[in-house]
Scaffold this motif. Sequence first.
Motif: not given
Lengths: 291, 291, 291, 291
Positions: A244, A258, D244, D258, D262
């Motif tokens: 990531q 994710s 996170q 998540s 993204d």
Amino acid sequence: MKIAFLGLGSMGQPMAHNLLKAGYEIAVWNRSPAAATPLVNDGARLCQRPADIAGSEVVISMLADDAITHDVMIVQGALDSLAAGAVYINMATVSNDLTRKMASYCSEKGIHYIAAPVLGRVDVAAAGNLNILTAGEPDQLRRVQPVFDVLGQKTWHFGDNPEQASTVKLAANFMLATVIESVGESAALVKAHGIEPKDFINMLTSTLFSAPVYKNYGGMIAEERYTPAGFKLTLGLKDVRLAQQAAEEKNVPMPFASVLRDNFIDAIAQGDGNLDWSALANVSARRSGLK
Amino acid sequence: MKIAFLGLGSMGQPMAHNLLKAGYEIAVWNRSPAAATPLVNDGARLCQRPADIAGSEVVISMLADDAITHDVMIVQGALDSLAAGAVYINMATVSNDLTRKMASYCSEKGIHYIAAPVLGRVDVAAAGNLNILTAGEPDQLRRVQPVFDVLGQKTWHFGDNPEQASTVKLAANFMLATVIESVGESAALVKAHGIEPKDFINMLTSTLFSAPVYKNYGGMIAEERYTPAGFKLTLGLKDVRLAQQAAEEKNVPMPFASVLRDNFIDAIAQGDGNLDWSALANVSARRSGLK
Amino acid sequence: MKIAFLGLGSMGQPMAHNLLKAGYEIAVWNRSPAAATPLVNDGARLCQRPADIAGSEVVISMLADDAITHDVMIVQGALDSLAAGAVYINMATVSNDLTRKMASYCSEKGIHYIAAPVLGRVDVAAAGNLNILTAGEPDQLRRVQPVFDVLGQKTWHFGDNPEQASTVKLAANFMLATVIESVGESAALVKAHGIEPKDFINMLTSTLFSAPVYKNYGGMIAEERYTPAGFKLTLGLKDVRLAQQAAEEKNVPMPFASVLRDNFIDAIAQGDGNLDWSALANVSARRSGLK
Amino acid sequence: MKIAFLGLGSMGQPMAHNLLKAGYEIAVWNRSPAAATPLVNDGARLCQRPADIAGSEVVISMLADDAITHDVMIVQGALDSLAAGAVYINMATVSNDLTRKMASYCSEKGIHYIAAPVLGRVDVAAAGNLNILTAGEPDQLRRVQPVFDVLGQKTWHFGDNPEQASTVKLAANFMLATVIESVGESAALVKAHGIEPKDFINMLTSTLFSAPVYKNYGGMIAEERYTPAGFKLTLGLKDVRLAQQAAEEKNVPMPFASVLRDNFIDAIAQGDGNLDWSALANVSARRSGLK
């Protein structure tokens, strides 16, 4: 060619042994020196400290993670002990961040940095059959190719920038994790409908999914056989996180990564962190009320 | 054994032909009768309407989707035309919902319902090499096994309940879609780092991912070769949706399926609906700014 | 203006009562007639069958779901009993699919279809303070505005196409579900760090998040008070699924809706389906090992 | 009480000014000294280097990020210049990682570390109306409460461990980001159905969602008014990433986080990184083919 090998864990030990058997003069170092004994018995020179590798032309490290690699190679002075012109080959799976730091540190010292993480586990390493994913200066890669020929069945070259090899390695591990998750989800789906997961997986791997990765992980998931851990679930989370980060550097959204991250975290929260990472399938089973 | 075959699309036509060549007496029906001509020339009996299959002992349908299957078999009276004791084999990929409806309708008429969706595309169907995923009464499955032996290389049995075969088929298609998405995401990741996706995919499929599915889809994605469509992207969305419905029936969360759904929808919104479903990889490329 | 009201559940009953109190002549129907008794005592005319509403100028239905609405209004003949020119107002939350079907059925009969789902629960309905989300022909909306004025504090108009009102209602319910999920995730995050969720939620709702929705759901989540269910978790899943369908119709990816769906399914698999939908927060707590 | 204030950006400047106006003796430092001029004109003492704050009893920093905070406070010697018993209050949003590092560094020096990130933007800071989220030793918090009373309208206490305040701040920013994403998704949904997003948002914020956060972000999204950036989209990604990390430390899966990650990455890849973070809504619009 005098070679130093740092990090004699389950992978490093057989790799160093293969180099020794191929006739190379090897200096070895490991945090706990006991792991070096068999190599020393076969002719390797034992280094007491990382900096004792001074004089090596090629240095290979296979250390556990970013922090240890940084500590051994920079803080404890392994790289500082080398002469300009030496080659340092990092064969562990590390972050792109560390790769940049190491490459830049080496560059200042006139040392050539090669990233060369590998595909293959202990038995593959022992057989000298690793797939070696490399990136670095082409001249230097040619120079150390004989070393790679001892360690692996094939050397792959992905570019001049060491980060390119670490990215490919992280992408490959991401791919493995997606296999585990997808088998886990579909195993839960079929099981919930009264079908034995092993019958489903057997069908898949006999047809379109006849790759070793589906056979291995599929078998483990069908039998819920998660020990001994070939690769620990906590390491799976680490590698997904590094993938990531590599993705974020270049603005690549990876929604599957994710999902993997969240599910690895879930698995660890339920106490499965030390199982094989294929135990990620437990998450789908639990969330479906099947466990 | 008198067989009726309804639905002579790209899959149905070669399947019906194989049965004809194997010596079966075949009645055929297709919405546009032109598709039946080659079969009629080779000896099949043409039905003007679905209900003209009356008298068949075994009926096979290979129709486009839930709605058409329902219309042809129930509304247009194909099933009503059969005698009690006949077997109806639905070989198309349909929802569990339709499977339940058809099974219940058949049951009321004393007709045996077998779900038998297949793995394999047109060339595989033509070669009689399909993998046939079945569920239904074991006695009836034994009764029609000779028919399956003509159509496929292997028949898999997943249970007595027809939904079990449709679930397995949907799970298999879900697995295929996850392969496409994972290759798409990692191809974007490596490309963003200056690595040719084809080099990455070549390495993968030469090592752990040496399954046909990775070679085929990986190759298409590396070359961005999305026409002609082997399987249209819009159908990919449909099958993922049906997998989600099958999962919801039994309370199975499938986060990878959820990602797939959103990304298929994204692809269709960008105008890629008629491309091969491996064009799902365009979504990762676009979102990363690589297209 | 003669009004018929079908569906006397917890919402329908006070709504019909308000119309009666406002002086309208009301015919009522409910599956179990007992629910109609208080209304009949206050002067409503009891219909034995849905078709007994014949002669009504305005028909309102507040039925439990798509299937029941379809059954009562079409199969059992309520709509067929009406004269051309009547108005049918569907105030329940239904799918866009059903909205299209009903609108088209009405159109063939010369009946004007208005979609008018509401925001507000039982107490709000009783107080005549609903927010009414409408779509349909502007002339007809003006015609029934006095009825809406009795039932709600405000009528919102979102377009001429009835689907537009059902889409807005589904979008609003999606928004509510995102509030629950986001509070659930952050409550798990702070709790895992040794902070009382109620302290965190109290701070949020005293500052930027001072909306009723955060106060209500935040309070329930902080106290894990999930009974009695104001809105059942299984209905939450249904509405998220309908929002996803409305989104898919127009190619709108909704990744938050996808997470919601998976988590609602997880909650139901763990046996929380009959709790209030704010029990979705249990999913985050369980997955974090906090329960 | 002699106070030092390091970091005179858009937030730090009015905060330091309020302390000056309240009668405190203030030493100030900023990377570019120009920002300090108005404060010096009003009586603040200018420090040429961070270490010139020596002698301060209370030190407040409001620096841009983890790296700069670490550099100024540790590398450039601000903390080393203090006497044991001093209090260091970090009011910026930083990672839990940095919080631990700073707390441990302070502890070794006998300095009391307080984490006190704030809610509120420039105008709120100027009015002395911040909400201050604190964690640290209760005695020390009492000691500096008069300082907080000048800077904010309310001080919230979340525990003795400084990480608890940074976790709460990251959770609050996560909540804000979920509001933006959920409005973005539902705005795309309604727009795709021909409804003006502003009508939908107006309805929401007039009813259940009457919080400032929905009004502000909803308005910006409805009007696609993403400049000037109140809070840059790239900072949004950073804070979600820190949330996170805080979640991963305690094994908390956060699937909404998540999705946010993204989508922020997607937005940045499309060139929206410098817009206000509410431009995250562009991602939903683009993916739906609406832009």
